[in-house]
Enzyme design. Structure first.
Site, PDB file in Angstrom:
ATOM      1  N   LYS A  53     -24.955  27.276 153.109  1.00  0.00           N
ATOM      2  CA  LYS A  53     -24.593  28.288 154.097  1.00  0.00           C
ATOM      3  C   LYS A  53     -25.137  29.643 153.654  1.00  0.00           C
ATOM      4  O   LYS A  53     -25.357  29.884 152.474  1.00  0.00           O
ATOM      5  CB  LYS A  53     -23.081  28.367 154.290  1.00  0.00           C
ATOM      6  CG  LYS A  53     -22.288  28.801 153.059  1.00  0.00           C
ATOM      7  CD  LYS A  53     -20.798  28.841 153.359  1.00  0.00           C
ATOM      8  CE  LYS A  53     -19.986  29.297 152.158  1.00  0.00           C
ATOM      9  NZ  LYS A  53     -20.224  30.692 151.765  1.00  0.00           N
ATOM     10  N   LYS A  82     -16.418  29.998 148.364  1.00  0.00           N
ATOM     11  CA  LYS A  82     -17.684  30.575 147.919  1.00  0.00           C
ATOM     12  C   LYS A  82     -17.919  31.916 148.613  1.00  0.00           C
ATOM     13  O   LYS A  82     -17.420  32.158 149.719  1.00  0.00           O
ATOM     14  CB  LYS A  82     -18.836  29.616 148.212  1.00  0.00           C
ATOM     15  CG  LYS A  82     -18.694  28.255 147.526  1.00  0.00           C
ATOM     16  CD  LYS A  82     -18.761  28.390 146.014  1.00  0.00           C
ATOM     17  CE  LYS A  82     -18.667  27.043 145.311  1.00  0.00           C
ATOM     18  NZ  LYS A  82     -17.321  26.483 145.290  1.00  0.00           N
ATOM     19  N   ASP A  83     -18.703  32.770 147.979  1.00  0.00           N
ATOM     20  CA  ASP A  83     -18.972  34.109 148.501  1.00  0.00           C
ATOM     21  C   ASP A  83     -19.543  34.049 149.915  1.00  0.00           C
ATOM     22  O   ASP A  83     -20.314  33.144 150.245  1.00  0.00           O
ATOM     23  CB  ASP A  83     -19.957  34.834 147.588  1.00  0.00           C
ATOM     24  CG  ASP A  83     -19.386  35.054 146.191  1.00  0.00           C
ATOM     25  OD1 ASP A  83     -19.434  34.108 145.388  1.00  0.00           O
ATOM     26  OD2 ASP A  83     -18.892  36.159 145.919  1.00  0.00           O
ATOM     27  N   ARG A  84     -19.179  35.048 150.724  1.00  0.00           N
ATOM     28  CA  ARG A  84     -19.725  35.106 152.085  1.00  0.00           C
ATOM     29  C   ARG A  84     -21.138  35.665 152.072  1.00  0.00           C
ATOM     30  O   ARG A  84     -22.063  35.029 152.590  1.00  0.00           O
ATOM     31  CB  ARG A  84     -18.831  35.961 152.994  1.00  0.00           C
ATOM     32  CG  ARG A  84     -19.360  36.022 154.439  1.00  0.00           C
ATOM     33  CD  ARG A  84     -18.503  36.904 155.322  1.00  0.00           C
ATOM     34  NE  ARG A  84     -18.583  38.306 154.955  1.00  0.00           N
ATOM     35  CZ  ARG A  84     -19.554  39.135 155.340  1.00  0.00           C
ATOM     36  NH1 ARG A  84     -20.575  38.685 156.071  1.00  0.00           N
ATOM     37  NH2 ARG A  84     -19.529  40.404 154.980  1.00  0.00           N
TER      38      ARG A  84
END
Length: 346
Positions: A53, A82-84
């Site tokens: 992503k 998880k980090d955006r």
């Protein structure tokens, strides 16, 4: 939220403050890959998807996947958030007993910034925290790239470990998760106010960071104390330090074991003597927050005060610097970066 200015770095005493730098100018500058210790078995009620992503949160990804597969969000499993603002790769699971995923699943997700890289069946839902580590590839730019002390700072982190601070994303933009947590805990936490538990997490993370900062200031954040509960590197194993002999201190120097700090909640203290005194001092300073967590019923836990950088690498290329390293689950790459660069978000 920038890290509280009272939370010290460990490298500044030796090298001085780091120079300014940028670390997330674009999502491609912050790449994260989840590492499991096992592979899906190839059969079972749950469809596991290996997903990449970009600029998308894990929660939003889970919601979109639930809609596309025509299931409820609770049928979606993932090991970690998880980090955006990043490019991340992680496993998610979808409970699909007795049926296949939609044949046009990729098309249903085509409007999202993601790619389905692999699919496999497994008997069980993917649970939080089952991953072993995360692998990071981070591109830095700005004045820090030309800092003559940068490589020495990096080498010191490799040799001595990284303070295991919770990162600023845990506290929300402008620290608003912590502000909300104080208000909610003061009047009595209820699940309906905090369905994902983010506010409880922000409160416990803040108390842990306060403890770690206190021990850095005291110079004993990486050294076992009397009454310490130690964490074995690379595992969840914990044991009490009955005596501080030379062998134990050498194991700590080699990063084989790490001192730990409390994640506050209900239960009995696992430490004593000097280690407990540090924890009691922090709780006394934040009594309202600590009492609110106990009333909320969250159970006491432990977290290593220090983490090791695994498979570290550093490479320069045309005005940028790329760092590569792995951290155990729950550790934040921003804790590494704040020792190396000056940035308002750190």
């Amino acid at each position: 939220m920038a890290m509280d200015e009272s939370w010290p770095r460990v490298l500044d005493a030796e090298f001085g403050a780091p120079l300014p730098g940028e670390y997330r100018a674009a999502p491609e500058d912050f790449v994260v890959e989840e590492c499991l210790d096992f592979a899906p078995e190839g059969q079972g009620e749950h469809l596991w998807l290996w997903v990449e992503k970009r600029d998308l949160s894990t929660l939003e990804l889970a919601r979109r996947l639930a809609r596309a597969c025509e299931v409820t969000p609770r049928d979606i499993g993932y090991a970690g958030m998880k980090d955006r603002v990043a490019v991340t790769r992680q496993w998610l699971s979808v409970h699909l007993p007795g049926r296949e995923a939609p044949a046009d699943l990729a098309e249903r997700l085509a409007d999202a910034p993601l790619a389905l890289l692999e699919q496999c069946r497994h008997p069980r839902k993917l649970k939080r925290g089952v991953h072993r580590a995360n692998r990071f590839t981070l591109r830095l730019s700005g004045a820090v790239v030309d800092d003559p002390r940068l490589e020495a700072r990096w080498q010191r982190l490799i040799e001595s470990g990284v303070p295991n601070y919770f990162g600023p994303q845990r506290f929300g933009p402008g620290g608003r998760n912590l502000v909300k947590a104080r208000a909610i805990l003061a009047k009595g936490w209820r699940k309906r106010h905090d369905r994902e538990g983010m506010l409880l997490s922000a409160a416990r993370s803040y108390l842990f960071n306060q403890l770690l900062a206190r021990r850095i200031a005291a110079g004993d954040w990486d050294t076992p104390l009397d009454g310490e509960l130690l964490v074995l590197d690379g595992s969840a194993s914990q044991f009490a330090s009955d005596g501080l002999d030379a062998a134990l201190l050498e194991r700590a120097r080699r990063l084989d074991v790490h001192p730990s700090g409390v994640l506050w909640g209900t239960g009995e203290a696992a430490t004593s003597a000097a280690a407990l005194a540090h924890e009691q001092a922090v709780i006394a300073e934040e009594a309202a927050l600590a009492e609110g967590l106990v009333r909320a019923g969250v159970r006491m836990g432990r977290r290593a005060l220090r983490v090791r950088l695994d498979e570290p690498s550093l490479m320069y290329d045309e005005g940028t610097l790329t760092l590569g390293f792995s951290l155990p689950r729950g550790a934040f790459a921003t804790a590494v970066l704040r020792e190396l660069i000056d940035h308002p978000s750190l």
